[in-house]
Design a protein around this motif. Structure first.
Motif, PDB file in Angstrom:
ATOM      1  N   ASP A  95       0.938  -1.314  -0.014  1.00 49.01           N
ATOM      2  CA  ASP A  95      -0.160   0.084   0.033  1.00 49.01           C
ATOM      3  C   ASP A  95       1.025   1.060   0.305  1.00 49.01           C
ATOM      4  O   ASP A  95       0.256   2.926  -0.216  1.00 49.01           O
ATOM      5  CB  ASP A  95      -0.987  -0.401   1.176  1.00 49.01           C
ATOM      6  CG  ASP A  95      -0.621   0.042   2.785  1.00 49.01           C
ATOM      7  OD1 ASP A  95       1.106   0.082   2.365  1.00 49.01           O
ATOM      8  OD2 ASP A  95      -1.009  -0.298   3.674  1.00 49.01           O
ATOM      9  N   GLU A  96       2.183   1.320  -0.144  1.00 54.70           N
ATOM     10  CA  GLU A  96       3.055   2.440  -0.513  1.00 54.70           C
ATOM     11  C   GLU A  96       3.611   2.600  -1.232  1.00 54.70           C
ATOM     12  O   GLU A  96       5.169   2.702  -1.466  1.00 54.70           O
ATOM     13  CB  GLU A  96       4.102   2.263   1.603  1.00 54.70           C
ATOM     14  CG  GLU A  96       3.702   1.903   2.358  1.00 54.70           C
ATOM     15  CD  GLU A  96       3.819   2.602   3.633  1.00 54.70           C
ATOM     16  OE1 GLU A  96       5.327   1.676   4.002  1.00 54.70           O
ATOM     17  OE2 GLU A  96       3.730   2.582   4.875  1.00 54.70           O
ATOM     18  N   LEU A 120      -3.877  -3.577  -2.495  1.00 52.77           N
ATOM     19  CA  LEU A 120      -4.671  -2.939  -3.461  1.00 52.77           C
ATOM     20  C   LEU A 120      -5.169  -1.746  -3.256  1.00 52.77           C
ATOM     21  O   LEU A 120      -6.571  -1.475  -2.913  1.00 52.77           O
ATOM     22  CB  LEU A 120      -5.250  -3.233  -4.300  1.00 52.77           C
ATOM     23  CG  LEU A 120      -4.795  -4.215  -5.572  1.00 52.77           C
ATOM     24  CD1 LEU A 120      -6.281  -4.958  -6.543  1.00 52.77           C
ATOM     25  CD2 LEU A 120      -3.649  -3.613  -6.457  1.00 52.77           C
ATOM     26  N   VAL A 121      -4.749  -0.126  -2.451  1.00 51.71           N
ATOM     27  CA  VAL A 121      -5.636   0.719  -2.544  1.00 51.71           C
ATOM     28  C   VAL A 121      -6.164   2.004  -3.219  1.00 51.71           C
ATOM     29  O   VAL A 121      -5.935   1.750  -4.294  1.00 51.71           O
ATOM     30  CB  VAL A 121      -4.392   1.924  -1.805  1.00 51.71           C
ATOM     31  CG1 VAL A 121      -3.672   1.007  -0.665  1.00 51.71           C
ATOM     32  CG2 VAL A 121      -3.045   2.479  -2.158  1.00 51.71           C
ATOM     33  N   PRO A 122      -7.205   1.572  -2.344  1.00 50.09           N
ATOM     34  CA  PRO A 122      -8.241   3.097  -3.915  1.00 50.09           C
ATOM     35  C   PRO A 122      -7.212   3.796  -4.934  1.00 50.09           C
ATOM     36  O   PRO A 122      -7.501   4.065  -6.063  1.00 50.09           O
ATOM     37  CB  PRO A 122      -8.910   3.906  -2.711  1.00 50.09           C
ATOM     38  CG  PRO A 122      -9.412   2.547  -1.593  1.00 50.09           C
ATOM     39  CD  PRO A 122      -7.556   2.462  -2.030  1.00 50.09           C
ATOM     40  N   ALA A 123      -6.350   4.515  -4.367  1.00 51.84           N
ATOM     41  CA  ALA A 123      -5.751   5.043  -5.036  1.00 51.84           C
ATOM     42  C   ALA A 123      -4.782   5.199  -5.964  1.00 51.84           C
ATOM     43  O   ALA A 123      -4.807   5.657  -7.438  1.00 51.84           O
ATOM     44  CB  ALA A 123      -4.361   6.617  -3.696  1.00 51.84           C
ATOM     45  N   THR A 144      -8.926  -5.463  -0.761  1.00 57.75           N
ATOM     46  CA  THR A 144      -7.630  -4.974  -1.740  1.00 57.75           C
ATOM     47  C   THR A 144      -7.300  -5.618  -1.861  1.00 57.75           C
ATOM     48  O   THR A 144      -5.469  -5.622  -2.004  1.00 57.75           O
ATOM     49  CB  THR A 144      -7.122  -4.545  -0.141  1.00 57.75           C
ATOM     50  OG1 THR A 144      -7.436  -5.444   0.889  1.00 57.75           O
ATOM     51  CG2 THR A 144      -7.497  -3.498   0.793  1.00 57.75           C
ATOM     52  N   VAL A 145      -7.783  -7.019  -3.039  1.00 60.01           N
ATOM     53  CA  VAL A 145      -7.257  -8.013  -3.565  1.00 60.01           C
ATOM     54  C   VAL A 145      -8.007  -7.980  -4.642  1.00 60.01           C
ATOM     55  O   VAL A 145      -8.726  -7.735  -4.953  1.00 60.01           O
ATOM     56  CB  VAL A 145      -7.228  -9.079  -2.316  1.00 60.01           C
ATOM     57  CG1 VAL A 145      -7.123  -9.144  -1.587  1.00 60.01           C
ATOM     58  CG2 VAL A 145      -9.138  -9.590  -2.325  1.00 60.01           C
ATOM     59  N   GLY A 146      -7.396  -8.031  -5.252  1.00 59.59           N
ATOM     60  CA  GLY A 146      -7.850  -8.497  -6.945  1.00 59.59           C
ATOM     61  C   GLY A 146      -6.829  -9.581  -8.044  1.00 59.59           C
ATOM     62  O   GLY A 146      -5.658  -9.623  -7.808  1.00 59.59           O
ATOM     63  N   SER A 171     -11.433  -6.166   4.104  1.00 59.82           N
ATOM     64  CA  SER A 171     -12.102  -6.855   3.033  1.00 59.82           C
ATOM     65  C   SER A 171     -10.991  -7.690   2.273  1.00 59.82           C
ATOM     66  O   SER A 171     -10.391  -7.051   1.487  1.00 59.82           O
ATOM     67  CB  SER A 171     -13.094  -6.167   1.717  1.00 59.82           C
ATOM     68  OG  SER A 171     -13.578  -7.392   1.467  1.00 59.82           O
ATOM     69  N   ARG A 172     -10.486  -8.560   2.416  1.00 56.59           N
ATOM     70  CA  ARG A 172      -9.089  -9.218   2.149  1.00 56.59           C
ATOM     71  C   ARG A 172      -9.341 -10.377   1.214  1.00 56.59           C
ATOM     72  O   ARG A 172      -8.303 -11.003   1.420  1.00 56.59           O
ATOM     73  CB  ARG A 172      -8.016  -9.179   2.952  1.00 56.59           C
ATOM     74  CG  ARG A 172      -8.022  -7.612   3.369  1.00 56.59           C
ATOM     75  CD  ARG A 172      -7.005  -7.994   4.696  1.00 56.59           C
ATOM     76  NE  ARG A 172      -5.589  -8.256   4.783  1.00 56.59           N
ATOM     77  CZ  ARG A 172      -4.338  -8.071   5.383  1.00 56.59           C
ATOM     78  NH1 ARG A 172      -4.702  -6.758   6.990  1.00 56.59           N
ATOM     79  NH2 ARG A 172      -3.085  -8.476   5.305  1.00 56.59           N
TER      80      ARG A 172
END
Length: 301
Positions: A95-96, A120-123, A144-146, A171-172
């Motif tokens: 996320d960084e 996976l962060v929204p930005a 945050t997963v895809g 939610s992961r």
């Protein structure tokens, strides 16, 4: 003394499941770094040669045999690619991450059929979607997963693997079905809770609880073939992943240490499968994440 240390090393390797997990989850800690006991064997060998100790050299055959039994197969070359194989990539992108576009381009250049991503962060999500879209028409993102796929995706579902003690939104995990030319395959992408280090030892209860929930979901999945991609915050040797490793195949070849990226010590990024064979597995070059991506070929048979 050298002979005694060699014997103790052999016992820890051969009977690591008997090491109690309390206090401080000592057993899980030991199992997370089992392959590195090979370094201890090498040091003992050097000392035994330096001392010219026949007894120590004889005792060293015990840990060498135990280590070879546990990990020697991972050093062997893999089988030749088959016609029904899938190439998959697993990566915690962090996320960084300051270069999400470069990260996913590197993953796509490896030409996998499936890519599982965590953190996976929204930005950054629009960047991942835009960069992968030309090569991967199908994707599913939950929390945050895809999952990105070259094959059509259906039946996308959120996985309920959140430990009871976590009260904030979390939610992961996801499940989806990919439709290859050979069969339908259920694919899971999951990110288990992190392991925390406290003065009293490792804090693993949330991770173990989440692993149990994930294991139950896979056990009740009616799909013949199941693939799991995820940052499981544990090695395949750790008893904390028993709910998964007891029913799924792990990589047959390769160590592929993935964390931390600056000096990888363990593979906590996992690729597992049911009714399919995983291997060989290897780590890809570093991206903008604190994890290394791992890639493996899955033989469907």
């Amino acid at each position: 003394m050298l002979a005694a240390l060699a014997t103790l090393t052999a016992l820890l390797l051969a009977f690591h499941r008997l090491v109690p997990n309390s206090p401080g989850h000592l057993g899980s800690l030991l199992e997370s770094f089992l392959p590195w006991y090979g370094l201890m064997i090498a040091v003992l060998l050097g000392l035994a040669l330096l001392r010219r100790s026949v007894l120590a050299l004889a005792a060293l055959t015990l840990p060498v045999a135990a280590w070879t039994y546990l990990f020697g197969g991972l050093l062997l070359p893999g089988a030749k690619p088959g016609a029904h194989d899938l190439v998959v990539v697993q990566h915690n992108v962090s996320d960084e991450n300051t270069d999400p576009a470069g990260t996913v381009r590197a993953l796509a250049d490896a030409e996998p059929d499936l890519i599982g991503l965590e953190e996976l962060v929204p930005a950054a999500l629009p960047i991942y979607e835009r960069t992968l879209a030309p090569r991967y028409r199908y994707r599913a993102v939950v929390g945050t997963v895809g999952l990105w796929s070259k094959y059509p995706l259906t039946d996308v579902q959120q996985l309920h693997i959140k430990p009871a003690g976590i009260t904030e939104p979390w939610s992961r995990g996801l499940r989806a079905v990919i439709h290859t030319q050979h069969r339908e395959i259920a694919v899971y992408v999951a990110h288990l809770p992190s392991v925390r280090v406290h003065p009293s030892g490792l804090a693993l209860s949330w991770r173990d609880e989440s692993a149990g929930l994930l294991g139950k979901a896979i056990a009740t999945d009616k799909s013949h073939t199941v693939i799991l991609l995820g940052d499981l915050n544990s090695t395949a040797d750790d008893r904390g992943l028993n709910p998964l490793t007891s029913q799924m195949n792990v990589p047959a070849r390769g160590f592929a240490f993935s964390f931390p990226a600056a000096f990888p010590l363990a593979r906590i990024d996992q690729i597992m499968a049911r009714s399919a064979t995983v291997g060989p597995i290897r780590a890809l070059p570093a991206t903008g994440s604190d994890h290394l991506p791992v890639i493996a070929r899955i033989t469907l048979g």
